[in-house]
Design a protein around this motif. Structure first.
Motif, PDB file in Angstrom:
ATOM      1  N   UNK A 490       0.799  -1.123   0.046  1.00 25.81           N
ATOM      2  CA  UNK A 490       0.163   0.156   0.067  1.00 25.81           C
ATOM      3  C   UNK A 490       0.738   1.310   0.043  1.00 25.81           C
ATOM      4  N   UNK A 491       0.093   2.285  -0.473  1.00 23.94           N
ATOM      5  CA  UNK A 491       0.925   3.665  -0.383  1.00 23.94           C
ATOM      6  C   UNK A 491       1.566   3.955   0.944  1.00 23.94           C
ATOM      7  N   UNK A 492       1.016   3.331   2.313  1.00 19.69           N
ATOM      8  CA  UNK A 492       1.524   3.942   3.304  1.00 19.69           C
ATOM      9  C   UNK A 492       2.680   2.921   3.955  1.00 19.69           C
ATOM     10  N   UNK A 516       2.214  -4.015   9.224  1.00 19.72           N
ATOM     11  CA  UNK A 516       2.511  -2.547   9.206  1.00 19.72           C
ATOM     12  C   UNK A 516       3.915  -2.259   9.389  1.00 19.72           C
ATOM     13  N   UNK A 517       4.692  -3.175   9.570  1.00 17.57           N
ATOM     14  CA  UNK A 517       6.198  -3.054   9.665  1.00 17.57           C
ATOM     15  C   UNK A 517       7.377  -3.824   8.968  1.00 17.57           C
ATOM     16  N   UNK A 518       6.849  -3.900   7.467  1.00 11.07           N
ATOM     17  CA  UNK A 518       7.734  -4.405   6.563  1.00 11.07           C
ATOM     18  C   UNK A 518       8.015  -5.702   6.972  1.00 11.07           C
ATOM     19  N   UNK A 537      -6.551  -8.754  -3.723  1.00 10.33           N
ATOM     20  CA  UNK A 537      -6.820  -7.540  -3.095  1.00 10.33           C
ATOM     21  C   UNK A 537      -6.210  -6.305  -4.141  1.00 10.33           C
ATOM     22  N   UNK A 538      -6.733  -5.118  -3.871  1.00 15.47           N
ATOM     23  CA  UNK A 538      -6.282  -3.822  -4.453  1.00 15.47           C
ATOM     24  C   UNK A 538      -6.467  -2.710  -3.226  1.00 15.47           C
ATOM     25  N   UNK A 539      -5.815  -1.745  -3.593  1.00 10.67           N
ATOM     26  CA  UNK A 539      -5.972  -0.528  -2.850  1.00 10.67           C
ATOM     27  C   UNK A 539      -6.560   0.685  -3.509  1.00 10.67           C
TER      28      UNK A 539
END
Length: 682
Positions: A490-492, A516-518, A537-539
């Protein structure tokens, strides 16, 4: 002469479809017959009757999806009372298959006429599997009834398909030759790709005529020198698929001839030989074998100019050039000593390399538990050529101290766009069937395990597998594992794989697994909908996640959206829409930003049908997956297959699709403009 039960099946089904005996010039494959058991079938031949429960119309045919079945467990008998008694001998042919090698097995066909009963076929030599026995026999003049008798073990029996009946008169070749074709990509590394057929029809069976030449024009082919050879052979109405361990051609006796091409070859090619024509339909397939390394940007273009048959030059009606895409088999049976390959995943690394992951199904095509590893192939030239098979996840290296295991597979791949690290997720089966996983414990002895591996050198080498089951699986669930294909970054920076879990009652729910932490820690969401399984899935543009899932109810896809990493889900307006039809099969969704001339485009690939796994289709949405208009549907392979696919960008102008055939994984490089303008090309 021998006539298998398949003939009876075909005959009865043909009758059920209302085909008269004199009009049955050609093959009847019973595609329109109602499935299920019967006691009578009303036909133009007359009534076909049997005892309750001994015969049925079912799936799986020689050239289609249906066949007539006679069931064992007792002495089974079918009787066809002919409405029209033939005034002369009639030739009957069909294809038969028995689905037992056990004894006892006997099959025969009895003709009943003025002089009593006469056995006209003894089927003791009918082979098991694959409709490999052709039945040919003569029905005597004056026959009033045909009786089909079968003896076989309970829950066993025979199948019949492709029945053909023709009068015993001198053969004549019809002057009209018909051409047929559809979307059949020409696959590099696969021999004998069918591109089109011509049908030479005959009447009668005495004094057979011969096919001596098929003249072809390849004008318009992008690069003629990329073609290695052209073969013309006789086949069925539908194209064959040559990607299993069988050699090409499977039956050399059905080959008219082969022309080897050279750098100086002209586009006009004559394939010559001497092939005896069968009564009725003769489907002559033009098949092309490409040279390794052929460009995927080109097309094979061919037109059937004429046919020489029965000492006459026959023109092909409405012959027009056929254009076929060129693809490549990334892996095929025999590579790396494996019998089959399944479950494609595809990604483009930050260095522009294409990585394909898949199941190496060494021994057979079946699912886990089995001798399966996760394989990987690399392409640094946009998919034109691929490296040899390497192993990304080896089940024997996941937990060596636990001893022998039962395979790892169903991979998905994603690229961390911030770090460049490449992740592969898979399900590991240890000492048990993953389908028999139990709730209450997350250990490998009780349930299937969700494992990861990563690469920091562009997919050349892979880390030791990491088991994240304890981090992600609720102990009340029976199992948790990834959805095959690919995940997203994701972009974040959040890494997301689609997944599915089976609750305590064994009901499947699609969800997501994310980090969330690579990739240091992983977490799992809740289910989007019951009876959903394989998903991707896609964002979306607003930062939410869309899941597109296979649904066990069939008919269409389940589509949901989450804004809180899977804690809650909302159904999307395209949920269960006919625009996203399916036949209960995996599909692939992928979002691409900055497509030239279009901006953001979301693409979706799956078998575009509610029955079977054929018509592989690429669909485009230009409104962030809010709609899927039919003028942006591109059929890329019409043939029956195993149906799984995965999408990833090749470059700024092309999307890549890696998809299953039947044992091979094929790759196509498709311009975005072809999908976006698909309607105008029809």
């Amino acid at each position: 002469m021998r006539l298998p039960l398949n003939n009876l099946t075909v005959l009865s089904l043909l009758c059920a479809l209302g085909m008269s005996m004199t009009g049955a010039l050609g093959t009847e494959s019973f595609e329109q017959a109602k499935h299920g058991k019967f006691t009578t079938l009303s036909t133009k031949y007359g009534p076909l009757s049997c005892q309750d429960g001994v015969a049925e119309i079912g799936g799986g045919g020689k050239s289609g999806n249906s066949s007539l079945r006679m069931l064992g467990g007792q002495d089974t008998e079918l009787k066809l009372d002919l409405k029209d008694t033939p005034s002369r001998d009639v030739l009957l042919s069909a294809w038969a298959e028995r689905w037992t090698g056990q004894a006892p097995f006997e099959f025969s066909i009895i003709a009943v006429g003025p002089k009593g009963e006469k056995k006209i076929y003894d089927g003791k030599e009918i082979k098991t599997g694959g409709f490999n026995t052709k039945i040919e026999t003569r029905v005597p003049a004056g026959t009033r009834s045909l009786i089909f008798k079968l003896t076989s073990p309970e829950n066993k029996g025979m199948k019949l398909d492709d029945l053909f009946i023709v009068p015993s008169i001198p053969m004549k070749v019809k002057p009209q030759v018909e051409m047929a074709s559809s979307t059949y990509p020409v696959i590099v590394r696969i021999p004998g790709n069918p591109v089109l057929s011509v049908n030479v029809q005959t009447e009668g069976c005495l004094n057979p005529q011969f096919l001596t030449a098929v003249n072809l024009d390849f004008t318009g082919t992008t690069k003629l020198s990329d073609i290695e050879s052209v073969t013309v052979l006789r086949g069925g109405e539908k194209p064959h698929i040559v990607d299993g361990p069988a050699a090409f051609p499977k039956d050399p006796a059905q080959v008219l001839g082969t022309v080897k091409l050279s750098g100086s070859s002209k586009p006009q090619i004559s394939v010559k030989g001497k092939l005896e024509l069968d009564p009725g339909d003769n489907y002559l397939w033009t098949c092309v074998t490409m040279k390794e390394g052929a460009s995927l940007d080109g097309r094979v273009v061919v037109r059937p100019a004429s046919v020489m048959a029965g000492n006459k030059l026959l023109k092909v009606a409405n012959a027009s050039p056929v254009k076929q895409r060129i693809g490549v088999a990334v892996v095929k049976p025999g590579d790396f000593n494996s019998k089959f390959y399944r479950i494609p995943g595809l990604a483009r690394t930050k260095k522009g390399t294409l990585l394909a992951v898949y199941d190496i199904r060494y021994d057979h095509s079946g699912d886990l538990p089995a001798n399966i590893d996760v394989g990987v192939s690399r392409s640094s030239d946009g998919g034109r050529t691929w490296s040899d098979v390497k192993i990304a996840i080896d089940d024997s290296k996941i937990a060596p101290s636990l001893g022998a295991t039962k395979g790892v597979g169903d991979p998905a791949i994603l690229v961390d766009e911030k770090t460049g690290r490449i992740w592969v997720a898979a399900i590991w089966s240890h000492r048990h069937s993953i389908w028999g996983s139990k709730s209450g414990d997350n250990s490998p002895e009780v349930c299937g395990q969700l494992v990861l591996a990563y690469s920091d050198d562009d997919g050349r080498t892979w880390s030791k597998p990491i088991n994240i089951t304890e981090q992600t699986k609720d102990k009340n669930w029976r199992i948790l594992f990834n959805g095959p294909g690919n995940g997203i970054s994701m972009k974040d920076g959040t890494l997301v794989f689609a997944a599915q879990y089976w609750d305590g009652q064994g009901v499947p729910w699609s969800t997501i697994v994310y980090s969330k932490d690579q990739g240091k820690t992983w977490h799992c969401g809740t289910g989007v909908n019951e009876q959903t399984t394989e998903a991707q899935v896609i964002e979306l543009k607003d930062g939410s996640i869309m899941i597109n899932a296979r649904c066990n109810w069939g008919g269409s896809r389940v589509v949901g959206v989450t804004k809180d990493m899977g804690k809650t889900w909302e159904k999307h307006p395209t949920n269960r829409t006919p625009q996203l039809k399916e036949s209960v099969c995996q599909g692939s969704i992928y979002a691409v930003d900055s497509v030239p001339g279009a901006g953001r485009v979301v693409l979706f690939s799956n078998p575009n049908t509610t029955s079977g796994r054929s018509h592989m289709t690429l669909k485009a949405s230009t409104d962030d997956a809010a709609s899927w208009p039919e003028d942006k549907w591109l059929l890329y392979d019409v043939r029956n297959s195993w149906g799984y696919s995965c999408l990833a960008p090749v470059d700024k102008n092309h999307i890549g699709v890696l998809y299953e055939s039947k044992g091979s994984l094929n790759f196509l490089k498709i311009p975005y403009k072809d999908v976006l303008n698909a309607g105008s090309a029809r």
